[in-house]
Design an enzyme around this catalytic site. Sequence first.
Site, PDB file in Angstrom:
ATOM      1  CG  ASP A 151      -1.905   7.596   0.623  1.00 41.24           C
ATOM      2  OD1 ASP A 151      -0.450   7.564   0.217  1.00 41.24           O
ATOM      3  OD2 ASP A 151      -2.235   8.454  -0.230  1.00 41.24           O
ATOM      4  CG  ASP A 193      -2.108   0.937   1.900  1.00 38.39           C
ATOM      5  OD1 ASP A 193      -2.602   1.204   0.202  1.00 38.39           O
ATOM      6  OD2 ASP A 193      -1.926   1.983   2.453  1.00 38.39           O
TER       7      ASP A 193
END
Length: 184
Positions: free
Chosen positions: A13, A11
């Site tokens: 952020d 991922d």
Amino acid sequence: MPDANRLVILDRDGVINRDSDHYIRSLDEWIPYPTSIEAIARLTRAGWTVAVATNQSGIARGYYDEATLDSMHAELQRRVAKAGGTIACIVYCPHGPQDGCDCRKPQPGLLEKIRRKLGFSSLSGSWMVGDSLRDLEAGRPLGCRPVLVRTGKGRRTEAAGKGLADALIFDDLAAFVDWLLHVD
């Protein structure tokens, strides 16, 4: 044929860079964690393939456009390359939560896109690293091994305790990479 057991999907952020409840809206707001860039580079130098799968609903919400997102991803690629690594593929979902797409995590569409782009027959045995349950849930139907990092929303996710029984948990991406390269 590429080996899914040597693939790490991240991922963005909260894993690679600081997250914000107000969205990362510009290149100036995109601030990588101090050790994340080098961690990605260490993975690729050790023969691992690294990909990024990120929800970016700020586009659907009108907070920033795809050109701004592209500038953030170009800077990410530049910094990783400068550290001696590569990111094989970055995919994102530009949709909002109500759009009903199949690419917004926890749906597995982004990971399927990575699988196709990189030529994997399956993602079984690969690693999905995130700071939220939705990241881990996106990888499970495809056989990804779940890893939660405590950066970003990770501590809140860990405190909630749901859906983490099979997840490995690390303080940050660098700690996971240290562990992975040690057991590799």
